[in-house]
Design a protein around this motif. Structure first.
Motif, PDB file in Angstrom:
ATOM      1  N   ARG A 131     -34.640 -77.549  43.830  1.00  0.00           N
ATOM      2  CA  ARG A 131     -35.562 -76.519  44.299  1.00  0.00           C
ATOM      3  C   ARG A 131     -36.982 -76.764  43.779  1.00  0.00           C
ATOM      4  O   ARG A 131     -37.945 -76.324  44.373  1.00  0.00           O
ATOM      5  N   ASP A 132     -37.071 -77.429  42.632  1.00  0.00           N
ATOM      6  CA  ASP A 132     -38.363 -77.556  41.939  1.00  0.00           C
ATOM      7  C   ASP A 132     -38.659 -79.009  41.559  1.00  0.00           C
ATOM      8  O   ASP A 132     -39.399 -79.263  40.622  1.00  0.00           O
ATOM      9  N   ARG A 171     -24.891 -75.147  38.709  1.00  0.00           N
ATOM     10  CA  ARG A 171     -23.566 -74.610  39.050  1.00  0.00           C
ATOM     11  C   ARG A 171     -22.603 -74.795  37.885  1.00  0.00           C
ATOM     12  O   ARG A 171     -21.856 -73.873  37.521  1.00  0.00           O
ATOM     13  N   ARG A 205     -29.885 -64.904  47.934  1.00  0.00           N
ATOM     14  CA  ARG A 205     -30.134 -66.027  47.037  1.00  0.00           C
ATOM     15  C   ARG A 205     -31.527 -66.627  47.282  1.00  0.00           C
ATOM     16  O   ARG A 205     -32.234 -66.974  46.349  1.00  0.00           O
TER      17      ARG A 205
HETATM   18  O1   DC Z   1     -28.465 -76.456  45.642  1.00  0.00           O
HETATM   19  P1   DC Z   1     -27.361 -75.496  45.150  1.00  0.00           P
HETATM   20  O2   DC Z   1     -26.963 -74.480  46.163  1.00  0.00           O
HETATM   21  O3   DC Z   1     -26.197 -76.245  44.605  1.00  0.00           O
HETATM   22  O4   DC Z   1     -28.040 -74.704  43.918  1.00  0.00           O
HETATM   23  C1   DC Z   1     -27.388 -73.670  43.252  1.00  0.00           C
HETATM   24  C2   DC Z   1     -28.408 -72.763  42.557  1.00  0.00           C
HETATM   25  O5   DC Z   1     -29.028 -73.481  41.480  1.00  0.00           O
HETATM   26  C3   DC Z   1     -29.557 -72.254  43.420  1.00  0.00           C
HETATM   27  O6   DC Z   1     -29.349 -70.956  43.881  1.00  0.00           O
HETATM   28  C4   DC Z   1     -30.743 -72.251  42.513  1.00  0.00           C
HETATM   29  C5   DC Z   1     -30.399 -73.132  41.386  1.00  0.00           C
HETATM   30  N1   DC Z   1     -31.209 -74.354  41.329  1.00  0.00           N
HETATM   31  C6   DC Z   1     -32.446 -74.278  40.743  1.00  0.00           C
HETATM   32  O7   DC Z   1     -32.863 -73.209  40.333  1.00  0.00           O
HETATM   33  N2   DC Z   1     -33.189 -75.403  40.601  1.00  0.00           N
HETATM   34  C7   DC Z   1     -32.751 -76.580  41.065  1.00  0.00           C
HETATM   35  N3   DC Z   1     -33.515 -77.676  40.901  1.00  0.00           N
HETATM   36  C8   DC Z   1     -31.489 -76.671  41.688  1.00  0.00           C
HETATM   37  C9   DC Z   1     -30.728 -75.534  41.822  1.00  0.00           C
END
Ligand code: DC
Length: 232
Positions: free
Chosen positions: A130-131, A41, A181
C-alpha cells in the motif's frame, strides 16, 4: 548518494489484481516477489491467536520486540513467524481485517519497514503493498498504482475465496468489507493507501490479467531504460 532504488513498487487496494500481477511479473523477470500484505496478515493472525489487542500500542510494542518474522518468498513458504509457516492460513477472509487493524500501529510498521528495506539490499525486487512507492522505497525506479472499482474488486475476491473452498461468504458482505477496509487504509495517519506522485496509475476494472501484465511489462521496460536499471 543513492538516487534510485532498484525496486518495482506495485501499490493499490485489495482486489486490484496487485498480487497476481506482481507475482507473475516477478516470475517473468526472475526477480524476488515480495508481498508486504502477507507480512501484516501474518502478524495480525499471530497477534490475534495469542489473544492480544491489536489496537493497543503497548501490547503491540511488546509483541514486536519478541517476535521473529522471516519472509522467504517461496510459493509454499512465503512467510514464517517464530518458525511457523503461515503461508496458507493468512489467506482466510477474516485475516484481512486483522491485518488492516494491526497495520495502523507504528511499531508494527517500523518493524516491517526494516525487513522490507533489507530485502532489496543486494538484488532487484518486485514489492507490492500500500505504501511501497510512497514510504518504503520513495526512490523506486518504477512505481505502479493499480486500482479498480469496489464492486469489481469485491467480485474478484469473492470468486477467489469460493475457488479456495471458503464457505459462508456472501458477495454483499465482501463488498461491505472491501469498502470498510479501503476507508481504514486510506484514512489512517501512518502511511495511508495513496498513489505516489510519480506513480503510473492503471485502472484494471475493464482489463483481464493478461492485458494488465502486458501494460506493466511495457511500463517496467520503459522505466528500466530511462533509469538505466539492468533487469537481468
Ligand atoms: O494486500 P493485503 O490485502 O494482503 O493487505 C492486508 C492489509 O495489510 C491491508 O488491509 C493493509 C495492510 N497493508 C499495509 O498497511 N501496508 C502494506 N504495505 C501492505 C498491507
Amino acid at each position: 548518494m543513492v538516487n534510485i532504488e532498484k525496486v518495482i513498487a506495485i501499490d493499490g487496494p485489495s482486489g486490484s489484481g496487485k498480487s497476481t500481477i506482481a507475482r507473475s511479473l516477478a516470475k517473468k523477470l526472475n526477480l524476488l516477489y515480495v508481498d508486504t500484505g502477507a507480512m501484516y496478515r501474518a502478524l495480525g493472525l499471530v497477534g490475534s491467536k495469542r489473544g492480544l489487542d491489536l489496537q493497543n500500542e503497548e501490547e503491540m510494542e511488546q509483541f514486536i520486540s519478541k517476535v521473529e518474522l522471516v519472509y522467504e518468498g517461496q510459493t509454499g513458504s512465503l512467510v514464517l513467524i517464530d518458525g511457523e509457516n503461515l503461508t496458507h492460513e493468512i489467506r482466510q477472509h477474516h485475516v484481512s481485517e486483522l491485518a488492516s487493524k494491526i497495520s495502523k500501529d507504528p511499531h508494527v510498521r517500523n518493524y516491517l519497514l526494516e525487513i522490507q528495506r533489507k530485502l532489496a539490499q543486494d538484488r532487484i525486487i518486485v514489492m507490492e503493498g500500500r505504501d511501497i512507492g510512497t514510504v518504503v522505497f520513495p526512490k523506486a525506479f518504477c512505481k505502479i498504482f493499480l486500482t479498480a472499482g469496489p464492486e469489481i474488486r469485491a467480485k474478484r475476491r469473492f470468486d477467489e475465496l469460493k475457488a479456495k473452498g471458503e464457505k459462508d461468504i456472501s458477495l454483499q458482505k465482501i463488498l461491505q468489507d472491501v469498502i470498510e477496509r479501503d476507508h481504514r487504509d486510506q484514512t489512517r495517519a501512518l502511511a495511508p493507501l495513496k498513489p505516489a506522485e510519480d506513480a503510473i496509475i492503471l485502472d484494471t476494472s475493464e482489463m483481464n490479467l493478461e492485458q494488465v501484465l502486458d501494460d506493466l511489462k511495457d511500463i517496467v521496460e520503459e522505466a528500466s531504460e530511462k533509469k538505466t536499471v539492468e533487469l537481468c
